[in-house]
Scaffold this motif. Structure first.
Motif, PDB file in Angstrom:
ATOM      1  N   VAL A  14       0.832  -1.203   0.000  1.00 36.32           N
ATOM      2  CA  VAL A  14       0.000   0.000   0.000  1.00 36.32           C
ATOM      3  C   VAL A  14       0.864   1.249   0.000  1.00 36.32           C
ATOM      4  CG1 VAL A  14      -1.719   1.315   1.311  1.00 36.32           C
ATOM      5  CG2 VAL A  14      -1.931  -1.172   1.109  1.00 36.32           C
ATOM      6  N   PRO A  61      -1.696  -6.349   0.195  1.00 33.16           N
ATOM      7  CA  PRO A  61      -1.891  -5.298   1.206  1.00 33.16           C
ATOM      8  C   PRO A  61      -1.712  -5.789   2.639  1.00 33.16           C
ATOM      9  CG  PRO A  61      -3.995  -5.982   0.267  1.00 33.16           C
ATOM     10  CD  PRO A  61      -2.936  -6.664  -0.529  1.00 33.16           C
ATOM     11  N   TYR A 105      -9.729  -2.272   3.425  1.00 32.05           N
ATOM     12  CA  TYR A 105      -9.030  -2.131   2.148  1.00 32.05           C
ATOM     13  C   TYR A 105      -9.993  -1.649   1.061  1.00 32.05           C
ATOM     14  CZ  TYR A 105      -6.096  -3.292  -1.854  1.00 32.05           C
ATOM     15  OH  TYR A 105      -5.356  -3.228  -3.010  1.00 32.05           O
TER      16      TYR A 105
END
Length: 384
Positions: free
Chosen positions: A42, A56, A284
């Motif tokens: 990220v 992520p 997310y």
């Protein structure tokens, strides 16, 4: 990054000279890589947010903090340990868990493995046209196309395993290979393994040798293969696609782990793993939507709505035990002495006692010879 006229000339007319002038230093290369459309983390190398990330979230032994960092707007640590690496001409991302395993230890079972939450960017992909898909299936190519859409998992054991897609990767029949100093003293041809580098490093070296002929870099491997900063034109990319380095000369390392790997797809979570996964997915998804909760499409339009998906990969040891195999030279100094003594005892009746008698006899003979020599010299002096 929108194309400018120089980039268009490079792509359409195979004229990249002007475009390559814009990339002159390693710093520029790192900056270009940091703005990749779908990087691994990220946060990029410049500590800026990316629009999305390939991995992520990740965890080891159920602990996300072991492999990640806490960041603002995320209640769960974000994965930050993967590094780029070239494997078979493709950009891959690898993680070395040796430091983590030394600190935490290694335990058996799904709850204690390496867990990855992977984003394919499904909602931003264009689906294959149904007619094309039917034609591909008719020619038997649909399986290959499906594999190309899935994540490729490479487990770097002494016999490397490559799998495709999410799910559990169970490692069983574990064998840890070790060596003695006498074994390593043998030549590489005799022992059949090497201690210079791992298998992946050897594959990269072979690939670099051939890649020099292309004289440029594909954008996806920018700065990874050699010191060239020239981006490949379409002809250069075609050169890379045709590379087929001979990796048969890459000898396996002497130290490492053998394992049988079984890929179990269609994993259903339960308990804490499912709660952690759902929280990661919700945070997310909100991040990818610019901090906004995605609006649900009404009624008949719901089937057209594409949602963020995180694919679950879990790599762990299924076996509670392992075999440790130590390779040694057939003969060392001790075994050579033993073989020599046994042979002399068998064919010449030689023993330790016989050896002591032989030493005593030789000492007696040499002493008498020495005394006789001294006595003869003294007699000679008396006569003179």
């Amino acid at each position: 990054i929108p194309f400018n006229e120089d980039q268009k000339k490079c792509i359409e007319y195979d004229d990249c000279e002007v475009f390559n002038e814009s990339i002159k230093s390693q710093g520029d290369i790192e900056e270009i890589q940091s703005y990749s459309t779908h990087p691994v983390h990220v946060f990029n190398a410049l500590n800026n947010l990316n629009p999305s990330a390939f991995i992520p979230f990740c965890a080891f032994d159920g602990d996300m903090a072991a492999l990640g960092e806490e960041r603002e707007n995320f209640s769960l640590p974000l994965c930050s340990v993967f590094q780029p690496r070239v494997l078979a001409g493709q950009m891959c991302y690898f993680v070395d868990l040796s430091n983590v395993t030394r600190a935490k230890g290694v335990r058996q079972g799904p709850a204690h493995g390496l867990t990855l939450f992977i984003d394919y960017n499904d909602e931003r992909m264009v689906d294959i046209d149904k007619e094309v898909e039917e034609q591909a299936e008719a020619f038997g190519n649909i399986h290959e196309q499906q594999e190309n859409k899935e994540v490729k998992i490479h487990i770097d054991t002494l016999e490397p395993f490559i799998g495709h897609g999410a799910g559990n990767y169970e490692m069983s029949s574990i064998k840890v290979m070790a060596t003695t100093d006498d074994f390593l003293a043998l030549s590489e041809d005799v022992r059949g393994c090497q201690i210079r580098y791992d298998t992946l490093a050897c594959h990269l070296e072979k690939y670099q040798e051939q890649a020099e002929y292309c004289g440029c870099h594909p954008f996806s491997l920018l700065g990874m293969l050699n010191n060239s900063t020239n981006l490949c034109s379409p002809a250069g990319n075609e050169c890379y696609r045709k590379l087929s380095p001979d990796v048969s000369t890459c000898v396996i390392p002497c130290h490492g782990v053998y394992a049988d790997v079984n890929h179990v797809q269609g994993v259903n979570f339960a308990g804490e793993n499912n709660n952690q996964f759902q929280l990661a997915l919700a945070e997310y998804e909100k991040f990818k939507n610019g901090g906004e909760i995605q609006v649900k499409y009404p009624g008949s339009l719901a089937k057209y709505q594409k949602k963020t998906k995180l694919h679950y990969v879990n790599i762990y040891f299924k076996s509670p035990t392992f075999d440790q195999i130590t390779e040694d030279a057939k003969t060392n100094f001790v075994t050579k002495i033993s073989v020599l003594g046994g042979t002399l005892g068998l064919f010449a009746g030689f023993s330790l006692l016989s050896g002591m008698e032989l030493v005593y006899f030789l000492f007696t003979v040499i002493s008498k010879l020495g005394m006789n020599l001294v006595s003869s010299k003294n007699d000679h002096r008396l006569r003179s």
